[in-house]
Design a protein around this motif. Structure first.
Motif, PDB file in Angstrom:
ATOM      1  N   THR A  36       0.624  -0.714  -0.013  1.00 41.93           N
ATOM      2  CA  THR A  36      -0.187   0.101   0.090  1.00 41.93           C
ATOM      3  C   THR A  36       0.267   1.731  -0.195  1.00 41.93           C
ATOM      4  O   THR A  36       1.765   1.361   0.812  1.00 41.93           O
ATOM      5  N   PRO A  37       0.507   2.126  -1.031  1.00 41.13           N
ATOM      6  CA  PRO A  37       1.523   3.267  -1.027  1.00 41.13           C
ATOM      7  C   PRO A  37       1.881   3.934   0.606  1.00 41.13           C
ATOM      8  O   PRO A  37       0.243   4.004   1.156  1.00 41.13           O
ATOM      9  N   GLY A  38       2.234   4.304   1.089  1.00 44.83           N
ATOM     10  CA  GLY A  38       2.709   5.351   2.073  1.00 44.83           C
ATOM     11  C   GLY A  38       2.759   4.243   3.316  1.00 44.83           C
ATOM     12  O   GLY A  38       3.738   4.766   4.474  1.00 44.83           O
ATOM     13  N   ASP A  39       2.672   3.283   3.490  1.00 46.37           N
ATOM     14  CA  ASP A  39       3.306   2.204   4.132  1.00 46.37           C
ATOM     15  C   ASP A  39       4.147   1.871   4.431  1.00 46.37           C
ATOM     16  O   ASP A  39       4.992   1.363   3.212  1.00 46.37           O
ATOM     17  N   VAL A  40       5.075   2.148   5.300  1.00 43.81           N
ATOM     18  CA  VAL A  40       6.480   1.547   5.754  1.00 43.81           C
ATOM     19  C   VAL A  40       6.787   0.912   6.913  1.00 43.81           C
ATOM     20  O   VAL A  40       5.936   1.189   8.088  1.00 43.81           O
ATOM     21  N   PRO A  41       7.433  -0.615   6.525  1.00 43.56           N
ATOM     22  CA  PRO A  41       7.106  -1.055   8.127  1.00 43.56           C
ATOM     23  C   PRO A  41       8.270  -0.697   9.396  1.00 43.56           C
ATOM     24  O   PRO A  41       8.810   0.037   8.652  1.00 43.56           O
ATOM     25  N   GLU A  42       7.880  -0.397  10.102  1.00 46.92           N
ATOM     26  CA  GLU A  42       8.532  -0.316  11.226  1.00 46.92           C
ATOM     27  C   GLU A  42       9.459  -1.272  11.991  1.00 46.92           C
ATOM     28  O   GLU A  42       8.893  -2.990  12.084  1.00 46.92           O
ATOM     29  N   THR A  43       9.996  -1.343  12.553  1.00 48.41           N
ATOM     30  CA  THR A  43      10.396  -2.814  14.018  1.00 48.41           C
ATOM     31  C   THR A  43      10.474  -2.785  14.975  1.00 48.41           C
ATOM     32  O   THR A  43      10.574  -3.631  15.647  1.00 48.41           O
ATOM     33  N   TYR A  44       9.613  -2.081  15.591  1.00 49.05           N
ATOM     34  CA  TYR A  44       8.771  -2.046  16.644  1.00 49.05           C
ATOM     35  C   TYR A  44       8.161  -2.892  16.555  1.00 49.05           C
ATOM     36  O   TYR A  44       7.304  -3.921  15.763  1.00 49.05           O
ATOM     37  N   GLY A  45       8.193  -4.117  17.748  1.00 50.29           N
ATOM     38  CA  GLY A  45       8.688  -5.867  19.036  1.00 50.29           C
ATOM     39  C   GLY A  45       8.581  -6.247  17.844  1.00 50.29           C
ATOM     40  O   GLY A  45       8.578  -7.395  18.048  1.00 50.29           O
ATOM     41  N   THR A  46       9.855  -5.698  17.413  1.00 51.89           N
ATOM     42  CA  THR A  46      11.069  -6.954  16.466  1.00 51.89           C
ATOM     43  C   THR A  46      12.015  -6.991  17.210  1.00 51.89           C
ATOM     44  O   THR A  46      12.411  -6.231  17.798  1.00 51.89           O
ATOM     45  N   ALA A  47      13.153  -8.316  16.656  1.00 50.18           N
ATOM     46  CA  ALA A  47      13.868  -8.582  16.844  1.00 50.18           C
ATOM     47  C   ALA A  47      14.885  -7.036  16.885  1.00 50.18           C
ATOM     48  O   ALA A  47      16.651  -7.088  17.582  1.00 50.18           O
ATOM     49  N   TYR A  48      14.507  -6.068  16.368  1.00 51.76           N
ATOM     50  CA  TYR A  48      15.370  -4.810  15.436  1.00 51.76           C
ATOM     51  C   TYR A  48      14.783  -3.714  16.056  1.00 51.76           C
ATOM     52  O   TYR A  48      15.436  -2.558  15.692  1.00 51.76           O
ATOM     53  N   TRP A  72       4.390   9.803  -0.317  1.00 55.56           N
ATOM     54  CA  TRP A  72       3.035   9.605  -1.230  1.00 55.56           C
ATOM     55  C   TRP A  72       2.383   9.326  -1.016  1.00 55.56           C
ATOM     56  O   TRP A  72       2.416   8.368  -2.455  1.00 55.56           O
ATOM     57  N   PRO A  73       1.733   9.092  -0.331  1.00 57.20           N
ATOM     58  CA  PRO A  73       0.403   8.159   0.088  1.00 57.20           C
ATOM     59  C   PRO A  73      -0.338   7.945  -1.829  1.00 57.20           C
ATOM     60  O   PRO A  73      -0.888   6.811  -2.169  1.00 57.20           O
ATOM     61  N   ASP A  74      -0.871   9.376  -1.612  1.00 54.28           N
ATOM     62  CA  ASP A  74      -1.691   9.896  -2.853  1.00 54.28           C
ATOM     63  C   ASP A  74      -1.504  11.097  -3.230  1.00 54.28           C
ATOM     64  O   ASP A  74      -0.633  11.467  -2.581  1.00 54.28           O
ATOM     65  N   ALA A  75      -1.415  11.223  -4.848  1.00 57.91           N
ATOM     66  CA  ALA A  75      -1.676  12.086  -5.349  1.00 57.91           C
ATOM     67  C   ALA A  75      -1.608  13.396  -4.843  1.00 57.91           C
ATOM     68  O   ALA A  75      -2.840  13.865  -4.487  1.00 57.91           O
ATOM     69  N   GLY A  76      -1.049  13.948  -4.534  1.00 55.40           N
ATOM     70  CA  GLY A  76      -1.357  15.581  -4.019  1.00 55.40           C
ATOM     71  C   GLY A  76      -1.161  15.124  -2.580  1.00 55.40           C
ATOM     72  O   GLY A  76      -1.135  16.196  -1.875  1.00 55.40           O
ATOM     73  N   GLN A  77      -0.713  14.312  -1.932  1.00 55.09           N
ATOM     74  CA  GLN A  77      -0.138  14.153  -0.076  1.00 55.09           C
ATOM     75  C   GLN A  77       0.519  14.073   0.387  1.00 55.09           C
ATOM     76  O   GLN A  77       1.692  13.120  -0.882  1.00 55.09           O
ATOM     77  N   TYR A 103      10.321   1.627   0.441  1.00 59.92           N
ATOM     78  CA  TYR A 103       9.484   1.825   0.568  1.00 59.92           C
ATOM     79  C   TYR A 103       9.182   3.462   1.306  1.00 59.92           C
ATOM     80  O   TYR A 103       8.131   3.932   1.163  1.00 59.92           O
ATOM     81  N   ILE A 104      10.253   4.393   0.758  1.00 55.63           N
ATOM     82  CA  ILE A 104      10.124   6.319   1.323  1.00 55.63           C
ATOM     83  C   ILE A 104      10.585   6.554   0.351  1.00 55.63           C
ATOM     84  O   ILE A 104      11.862   6.016  -0.429  1.00 55.63           O
ATOM     85  N   ASP A 105       9.719   7.226   0.121  1.00 54.47           N
ATOM     86  CA  ASP A 105       9.632   7.917  -1.332  1.00 54.47           C
ATOM     87  C   ASP A 105      11.219   9.283  -1.695  1.00 54.47           C
ATOM     88  O   ASP A 105      11.336   9.389  -3.489  1.00 54.47           O
ATOM     89  N   PHE A 106      10.904   9.371  -1.091  1.00 55.72           N
ATOM     90  CA  PHE A 106      12.149  10.490  -1.287  1.00 55.72           C
ATOM     91  C   PHE A 106      12.627  10.871   0.720  1.00 55.72           C
ATOM     92  O   PHE A 106      12.147  10.864   1.120  1.00 55.72           O
ATOM     93  N   VAL A 107      13.803  10.554   0.577  1.00 53.79           N
ATOM     94  CA  VAL A 107      14.985  10.575   1.165  1.00 53.79           C
ATOM     95  C   VAL A 107      15.423  11.125   1.572  1.00 53.79           C
ATOM     96  O   VAL A 107      16.410  11.965   0.601  1.00 53.79           O
TER      97      VAL A 107
END
Length: 115
Positions: A36-48, A72-77, A103-107
């Motif tokens: 899903t656009p804008g969905d970036v994985p988290e490390t919370y609750g993992t070994a990392y 940018w999950p949607d155009a204009g957002q 996962y990140i459109d502009f780092v």
């Protein structure tokens, strides 16, 4: 020196290996869940999860990867996003940053540092 029949057999085996590798790649691409656009994985609750390591005072020799940017999950957002993860080696940390960059459109910032 290889004769013609040995060369032909080798070419056939290599051709089949390439076709199988391409097939499994396509199979993985087609059958994997879509992102899903804008969905970036988290490390919370993992070994990392850095929070767990800090709470347990187990940060000796740990590498912290931090990345930030815009998605940018949607155009204009757009929305800011940052993620962190803690790893045993610098190589793991760099691999994490490479993965997250997808996962990140502009780092705008990324680093691996020892805690």
């Amino acid at each position: 020196m290889l004769n013609r029949s040995a060369l032909a057999a080798l070419a056939l085996v290599l051709g089949q290996s390439v076709a199988m590798a391409q097939g499994s790649f396509l199979e993985q691409l087609l059958l994997s869940p879509t992102r899903t656009p804008g969905d970036v994985p988290e490390t919370y609750g993992t070994a990392y999860d850095c929070r767990a390591l800090k709470a347990a005072d187990q940060t000796a020799g740990v590498w912290r990867g931090l990345i930030g940017g815009q998605v940018w999950p949607d155009a204009g957002q757009s929305r800011p996003v940052s993620r962190e993860g803690c790893f045993k080696t610098e190589q793991e940390c760099q691999a994490y940053l490479g993965l997250m960059s997808g996962y990140i459109d502009f780092v705008y910032s990324r680093e691996c540092k020892r805690l």
